[in-house]
Write an enzyme that holds these catalytic residues in place. Structure first.
Site, PDB file in Angstrom:
ATOM      1  N   ASP A 109      -8.768  -0.852 -10.233  1.00 34.31           N
ATOM      2  CA  ASP A 109      -9.561  -1.504  -9.190  1.00 34.31           C
ATOM      3  C   ASP A 109     -10.840  -0.717  -8.964  1.00 34.31           C
ATOM      4  OD1 ASP A 109     -10.656  -2.707  -6.966  1.00 34.31           O
ATOM      5  OD2 ASP A 109      -9.042  -2.185  -5.598  1.00 34.31           O
ATOM      6  N   LYS A 159       0.842  -1.194   0.000  1.00 33.47           N
ATOM      7  CA  LYS A 159       0.000   0.000   0.000  1.00 33.47           C
ATOM      8  C   LYS A 159       0.880   1.248   0.000  1.00 33.47           C
ATOM      9  CE  LYS A 159      -4.181  -1.790   0.175  1.00 33.47           C
ATOM     10  NZ  LYS A 159      -5.247  -1.477  -0.785  1.00 33.47           N
ATOM     11  N   GLU A 202      -1.439  -0.382  -9.039  1.00 32.42           N
ATOM     12  CA  GLU A 202      -2.891  -0.471  -8.967  1.00 32.42           C
ATOM     13  C   GLU A 202      -3.511   0.877  -8.602  1.00 32.42           C
ATOM     14  OE1 GLU A 202      -6.075  -2.879  -6.140  1.00 32.42           O
ATOM     15  OE2 GLU A 202      -4.194  -3.845  -6.691  1.00 32.42           O
ATOM     16  N   LYS A 247     -13.220  -7.868  -7.493  1.00 33.20           N
ATOM     17  CA  LYS A 247     -13.602  -8.315  -6.157  1.00 33.20           C
ATOM     18  C   LYS A 247     -15.041  -8.793  -6.221  1.00 33.20           C
ATOM     19  CE  LYS A 247     -10.355  -5.122  -4.025  1.00 33.20           C
ATOM     20  NZ  LYS A 247     -10.121  -3.953  -3.159  1.00 33.20           N
ATOM     21  N   ASP A 295      -0.220  -0.415  -4.574  1.00 29.64           N
ATOM     22  CA  ASP A 295      -1.631  -0.033  -4.659  1.00 29.64           C
ATOM     23  C   ASP A 295      -1.811   1.312  -3.976  1.00 29.64           C
ATOM     24  OD1 ASP A 295      -4.365   0.180  -4.751  1.00 29.64           O
ATOM     25  OD2 ASP A 295      -4.770  -1.484  -3.380  1.00 29.64           O
TER      26      ASP A 295
END
Length: 346
Positions: free
Chosen positions: A200, A116, A172, A224, A146
């Site tokens: 995403d 992250k 991402e 997801k 991400d």
């Protein structure tokens, strides 16, 4: 009842759902998405356990897709799997670099790590040191970052140019908008940094999840299950997008991870390790046999919530009431969407 799960028989009544609902609050090992406890509502359907856990800030219309996913898990069942084991990545939250080895140790052996970055209140130097710590700990692993849309275009280009020095598999959602993704992708290529861009939020939070693919704004998509409305709907989106897909989680319990595994197992192609190892970020779970990585992968299998763990981690009464009220509203939203679809198609 007047409604059914599309392609699957009866829709459980609201009273049935409310009576069967278990609301839990699970402690996190480390702050993730700004939270230290993950709340979820669990249901046991005739075909298995189901999870309904949209984040609190999501509106009822968006949450109704998570409800549709729960119905699929408990009342429809999953498609037949094409593979029995799913490779997964480790996930490193926006921790200080010195905590990276501790976080990675919880995942065991892995071949890929998602880090992250772009956390509010942190600097690019924090991101660089965190990613460098991951690379030092796992010199041969594939590393992806991400940003959760946390940068603007110039900041993203600058940050990714610097981070690419450690060797990144992809980045991402560096910026929030689809046009911005396309621009970051273009600028990096023009500057000789052909880093792959993954979408995403631009897939799961858009009214049209295929818009990012049509815009040529990404090289791959992150999917997801719950935010997209279930495994079957996610499979349709991947097929129509025509881009490689990574299956990821929404910080689920093992019950929710089971749905993610079902999607990853049913995809025709699975070129990347999936972000389904996030139960390792929880300090507790709802099953005695959690779905966590073993030698870099998770075996596809059924999972059942344990009554004692459901009781041990039961949410406070006011939070249970909040979730049950939300379930009532989202159930009504879902029924409305079925009626609208029926009227528009009839």
């Amino acid at each position: 009842m007047g409604a059914a799960i599309p392609g699957a028989g009866r829709l459980p009544g609201l009273d049935e759902l409310l009576d069967a609902a278990h609301v839990v609050s699970l402690p996190m090992r480390v702050k993730f998405r700004g939270i230290l406890h993950r709340e979820a509502l669990l249901l046991e359907g005739p075909l298995g356990w189901a999870e309904f856990c949209p984040f609190p800030e999501y509106g009822d219309a968006e949450a109704s897709r998570w409800f549709a996913s729960a119905l699929e898990a408990g009342w429809q069942g999953f498609p037949e799997p094409l593979r029995a084991s799913i490779p997964v990545n480790a996930t490193v939250p926006a921790v200080s670099a010195d905590r990276v080895p501790e976080i990675l140790a919880r995942f065991g052996r892995v071949d890929a790590v998602k880090v992250k970055v772009a956390e509010r209140g942190q600097s690019l130097a924090d991101d660089v040191s965190r990613v460098a710590a991951v690379r030092e700990a796992l010199p041969d692993a594939k590393v992806r970052v991400d940003a959760n849309g946390g940068w603007d275009v110039p900041s993203a280009v600058d940050a990714l140019t610097r981070l690419a020095d450690v060797g990144l598999e992809y980045a991402e959602q560096p910026v929030p908008e689809i046009a911005g993704l396309a621009e970051v992708r273009r600028r990096l290529r023009s500057a000789g940094t052909p880093l792959l861009i993954a979408a995403d939020e631009s897939v799961r939070k858009e009214e049209d999840p295929l818009k990012v693919a049509r815009a040529g704004a990404a090289d791959l998509i992150v999917v997801k299950v719950a935010p997209l409305g279930g495994v079957r709907r996610a499979l349709e989106i991947v097929a129509q997008a025509g881009l490689p897909a990574v299956v990821s989680s929404a910080l689920d319990t093992s019950v929710g991870i089971r749905a993610g595994l079902a999607l990853a197992a049913a995809l025709p192609d699975l070129p990347y390790a999936c972000g389904l190892g996030t139960v390792s970020l929880l300090a507790a779970d709802v099953t005695r046999d959690p779905l966590v990585p073993d030698d870099g992968a998770i075996r596809v299998r059924e999972v059942s919530a344990d009554p004692a763990l459901l009781a041990e981690h039961a949410a406070a009464p006011e939070r249970r009431d909040w979730w049950l009220d939300r379930l009532r509203r989202v159930h009504a939203e879902y029924i409305k969407s079925l009626e609208f679809t029926g009227s528009s198609s009839g």
